[in-house]
Motif scaffolding. Sequence first.
Motif, PDB file in Angstrom:
ATOM      1  N   ILE A   1       0.811  -1.217   0.000  1.00  0.00           N
ATOM      2  CA  ILE A   1       0.000   0.000   0.000  1.00  0.00           C
ATOM      3  C   ILE A   1       0.845   1.268   0.000  1.00  0.00           C
ATOM      4  CG2 ILE A   1      -1.982  -1.112   1.082  1.00  0.00           C
ATOM      5  CD1 ILE A   1      -1.130   0.142   3.726  1.00  0.00           C
ATOM      6  N   GLY A   2       2.149   1.122  -0.246  1.00  0.00           N
ATOM      7  CA  GLY A   2       2.992   2.281  -0.451  1.00  0.00           C
ATOM      8  C   GLY A   2       3.252   3.131   0.771  1.00  0.00           C
ATOM      9  N   GLN A   3       3.289   2.512   1.944  1.00  0.00           N
ATOM     10  CA  GLN A   3       3.506   3.272   3.175  1.00  0.00           C
ATOM     11  C   GLN A   3       4.920   3.106   3.724  1.00  0.00           C
ATOM     12  OE1 GLN A   3       1.036   5.440   4.410  1.00  0.00           O
ATOM     13  NE2 GLN A   3       0.299   4.890   2.371  1.00  0.00           N
ATOM     14  N   GLY A   4       5.841   2.642   2.876  1.00  0.00           N
ATOM     15  CA  GLY A   4       7.236   2.541   3.290  1.00  0.00           C
ATOM     16  C   GLY A   4       7.671   1.179   3.759  1.00  0.00           C
ATOM     17  N   ASP A   5       6.726   0.247   3.904  1.00  0.00           N
ATOM     18  CA  ASP A   5       7.075  -1.101   4.333  1.00  0.00           C
ATOM     19  C   ASP A   5       7.677  -1.889   3.175  1.00  0.00           C
ATOM     20  OD1 ASP A   5       5.850  -0.870   7.008  1.00  0.00           O
ATOM     21  OD2 ASP A   5       3.988  -0.744   5.871  1.00  0.00           O
ATOM     22  N   ALA A   6       8.533  -2.863   3.494  1.00  0.00           N
ATOM     23  CA  ALA A   6       9.095  -3.745   2.479  1.00  0.00           C
ATOM     24  C   ALA A   6       7.997  -4.650   1.929  1.00  0.00           C
ATOM     25  CB  ALA A   6      10.227  -4.575   3.066  1.00  0.00           C
ATOM     26  N   ASP A   7       7.961  -4.752   0.610  1.00  0.00           N
ATOM     27  CA  ASP A   7       6.939  -5.566  -0.056  1.00  0.00           C
ATOM     28  C   ASP A   7       7.552  -6.844  -0.612  1.00  0.00           C
ATOM     29  OD1 ASP A   7       4.729  -3.720   0.360  1.00  0.00           O
ATOM     30  OD2 ASP A   7       5.785  -2.395  -1.010  1.00  0.00           O
ATOM     31  N   THR A   8       6.736  -7.638  -1.316  1.00  0.00           N
ATOM     32  CA  THR A   8       7.140  -9.005  -1.631  1.00  0.00           C
ATOM     33  C   THR A   8       6.825  -9.409  -3.062  1.00  0.00           C
ATOM     34  OG1 THR A   8       5.003  -9.927  -0.936  1.00  0.00           O
ATOM     35  CG2 THR A   8       6.707  -9.703   0.767  1.00  0.00           C
ATOM     36  N   ILE A   9       7.445 -10.530  -3.472  1.00  0.00           N
ATOM     37  CA  ILE A   9       7.013 -11.272  -4.647  1.00  0.00           C
ATOM     38  C   ILE A   9       6.680 -12.687  -4.189  1.00  0.00           C
ATOM     39  CG2 ILE A   9       8.415  -9.892  -6.220  1.00  0.00           C
ATOM     40  CD1 ILE A   9      10.312 -12.361  -6.413  1.00  0.00           C
ATOM     41  N   SER A  10       5.819 -13.373  -4.951  1.00  0.00           N
ATOM     42  CA  SER A  10       5.440 -14.747  -4.602  1.00  0.00           C
ATOM     43  C   SER A  10       5.622 -15.658  -5.807  1.00  0.00           C
ATOM     44  CB  SER A  10       3.976 -14.808  -4.139  1.00  0.00           C
ATOM     45  OG  SER A  10       3.783 -14.077  -2.950  1.00  0.00           O
ATOM     46  N   VAL A  11       5.918 -16.923  -5.520  1.00  0.00           N
ATOM     47  CA  VAL A  11       6.043 -17.962  -6.543  1.00  0.00           C
ATOM     48  C   VAL A  11       4.809 -18.848  -6.482  1.00  0.00           C
ATOM     49  CG1 VAL A  11       7.422 -19.899  -7.395  1.00  0.00           C
ATOM     50  CG2 VAL A  11       8.551 -17.924  -6.323  1.00  0.00           C
TER      51      VAL A  11
ATOM     52  N   PRO B   1       7.314  -3.312  -5.585  1.00  0.00           N
ATOM     53  CA  PRO B   1       7.808  -4.045  -6.751  1.00  0.00           C
ATOM     54  C   PRO B   1       6.754  -4.063  -7.862  1.00  0.00           C
ATOM     55  CG  PRO B   1       7.062  -5.588  -5.101  1.00  0.00           C
ATOM     56  CD  PRO B   1       6.891  -4.218  -4.503  1.00  0.00           C
ATOM     57  N   GLU B   2       6.718  -3.008  -8.651  1.00  0.00           N
ATOM     58  CA  GLU B   2       5.645  -2.884  -9.640  1.00  0.00           C
ATOM     59  C   GLU B   2       5.852  -3.803 -10.845  1.00  0.00           C
ATOM     60  OE1 GLU B   2       3.194   0.556 -12.092  1.00  0.00           O
ATOM     61  OE2 GLU B   2       4.707   1.120 -10.635  1.00  0.00           O
ATOM     62  N   GLY B   3       7.099  -3.932 -11.291  1.00  0.00           N
ATOM     63  CA  GLY B   3       7.368  -4.727 -12.483  1.00  0.00           C
ATOM     64  C   GLY B   3       8.028  -6.046 -12.161  1.00  0.00           C
ATOM     65  N   ILE B   4       7.631  -7.108 -12.888  1.00  0.00           N
ATOM     66  CA  ILE B   4       8.244  -8.427 -12.715  1.00  0.00           C
ATOM     67  C   ILE B   4       8.206  -9.131 -14.065  1.00  0.00           C
ATOM     68  CG2 ILE B   4       6.096  -9.575 -12.015  1.00  0.00           C
ATOM     69  CD1 ILE B   4       7.844 -11.119  -9.935  1.00  0.00           C
ATOM     70  N   ALA B   5       9.311  -9.792 -14.417  1.00  0.00           N
ATOM     71  CA  ALA B   5       9.380 -10.449 -15.725  1.00  0.00           C
ATOM     72  C   ALA B   5      10.282 -11.664 -15.653  1.00  0.00           C
ATOM     73  CB  ALA B   5       9.903  -9.482 -16.787  1.00  0.00           C
ATOM     74  N   CYS B   6       9.876 -12.744 -16.347  1.00  0.00           N
ATOM     75  CA  CYS B   6      10.702 -13.931 -16.504  1.00  0.00           C
ATOM     76  C   CYS B   6      11.508 -13.820 -17.795  1.00  0.00           C
ATOM     77  CB  CYS B   6       9.841 -15.188 -16.577  1.00  0.00           C
ATOM     78  SG  CYS B   6       8.821 -15.504 -15.131  1.00  0.00           S
ATOM     79  N   SER B   7      12.733 -14.307 -17.776  1.00  0.00           N
ATOM     80  CA  SER B   7      13.541 -14.294 -18.990  1.00  0.00           C
ATOM     81  C   SER B   7      12.999 -15.315 -19.987  1.00  0.00           C
ATOM     82  CB  SER B   7      14.999 -14.608 -18.664  1.00  0.00           C
ATOM     83  OG  SER B   7      15.114 -15.917 -18.125  1.00  0.00           O
ATOM     84  N   PRO B   8      13.233 -15.105 -21.291  1.00  0.00           N
ATOM     85  CA  PRO B   8      12.735 -16.049 -22.294  1.00  0.00           C
ATOM     86  C   PRO B   8      13.213 -17.481 -22.082  1.00  0.00           C
ATOM     87  CG  PRO B   8      13.359 -13.996 -23.351  1.00  0.00           C
ATOM     88  CD  PRO B   8      13.813 -13.896 -21.912  1.00  0.00           C
ATOM     89  N   ASN B   9      14.442 -17.658 -21.555  1.00  0.00           N
ATOM     90  CA  ASN B   9      14.927 -19.017 -21.341  1.00  0.00           C
ATOM     91  C   ASN B   9      14.420 -19.627 -20.035  1.00  0.00           C
ATOM     92  OD1 ASN B   9      16.486 -17.797 -19.347  1.00  0.00           O
ATOM     93  ND2 ASN B   9      18.430 -17.994 -20.456  1.00  0.00           N
ATOM     94  N   GLY B  10      13.641 -18.847 -19.263  1.00  0.00           N
ATOM     95  CA  GLY B  10      13.041 -19.354 -18.038  1.00  0.00           C
ATOM     96  C   GLY B  10      13.986 -19.494 -16.874  1.00  0.00           C
ATOM     97  N   ARG B  11      15.206 -18.926 -16.983  1.00  0.00           N
ATOM     98  CA  ARG B  11      16.214 -19.142 -15.944  1.00  0.00           C
ATOM     99  C   ARG B  11      16.373 -17.973 -14.987  1.00  0.00           C
ATOM    100  NH1 ARG B  11      20.856 -21.550 -20.028  1.00  0.00           N
ATOM    101  NH2 ARG B  11      19.691 -23.419 -20.684  1.00  0.00           N
ATOM    102  N   LYS B  12      15.790 -16.824 -15.326  1.00  0.00           N
ATOM    103  CA  LYS B  12      15.938 -15.645 -14.476  1.00  0.00           C
ATOM    104  C   LYS B  12      14.610 -14.927 -14.300  1.00  0.00           C
ATOM    105  CE  LYS B  12      20.827 -14.674 -15.374  1.00  0.00           C
ATOM    106  NZ  LYS B  12      21.239 -14.940 -13.976  1.00  0.00           N
TER     107      LYS B  12
END
Length: 332
Positions: free
Chosen positions: A193-203, A223-234
């Motif tokens: 919610i943008g109040q300065g706390d550390a946010d997360t990503i999930s698998v 963390p607004e943007g997230i992307a997988c590499s085409p080879n699926g490794r990153k």
Amino acid sequence: DTVALIDLSVSPPRLVSEIDVPASVVGPPSSVAVAPDESIALVTAAMRIEGGKQVPNDKVSVIDLTVLPPRVINTLTAGAGVAGISINRQGTLALAANRSEGTVSVFTVKGKNVSHLGKLRLGDEKSGPSHAVFTPDGGTALVSRDGDNRISVLSIKGNIVEHTKRDIFAGQRPYGIDVCMPGAIAVVANIGIGQGDADTISVIDLQAQPPRVIETITVGQTPEGIACSPNGRKVAVVAMSGSNKAKESPFYRANGRVVMFNVEGKKLTPAGEADTGNWSPGAAFSAHSRTLLAANMVQKNQQVFDLSASGIRDTGQRVALRGGAAGIRTAD
């Protein structure tokens, strides 16, 4: 508003063309979808100006990428606040999340001909569907909903798209989302919610029945943007890290941050990080997965990074743009 076409097959990447197209800074940075054969792009415009105020827009532009400069060949009507959009790897169907009305628009794609087939309702107007992504086989889609903190699982058979009634609860305000090749996992950015706390990503384990969250990792503020590499490794995560806040804020940081992970089976392991500019919403990989572009809103450019086994390195190269870099995508 503009759309820029960037050539990632050369080093350094170069701006090929930039054309006037309705767009928006509202919504996830996946407001662009590129067909697998790179013949067309679909660009959404979540908001427009009316009477000096921003109001929800519902337009999707179809852009012909086979001509220079690229040109808009059709304008389609989706739903209010249309934002994140994707085309399946088969190049036959597209889904767009309508943030202001709780629906997903379904489009058929036949070459350069794109038609609006209809809408699927997921929630009320506050549920905030943000982005839709397909699994590689095109049989399943995931839709992030930042308004009511869930990810909806859709089933797809031909042109029939249905809600399976399975919703996944990953974290606070799931927003950007991507599926990593070969399709065992999806990754989602929970922007908080943008109040300065550390946010997360999930698998998300896509092979489990039903799909479910199996890991959540802290990555910093927004963390607004997230992307997988085409080879699926990153996996690349772009976190604003307070760079979009006022300098007097206790949560301000002079730069955003791109955080890299290696994909090892269904687990993410740290693979380095680097500073970006200010208010950096998204990132995209080159086809060979060794170059990463990170969008910088304030600096109006794309920042170029080299990726290797040893981590991530800022090359110092920038692709200058006419406007703030809001959305970015390459072909799946």
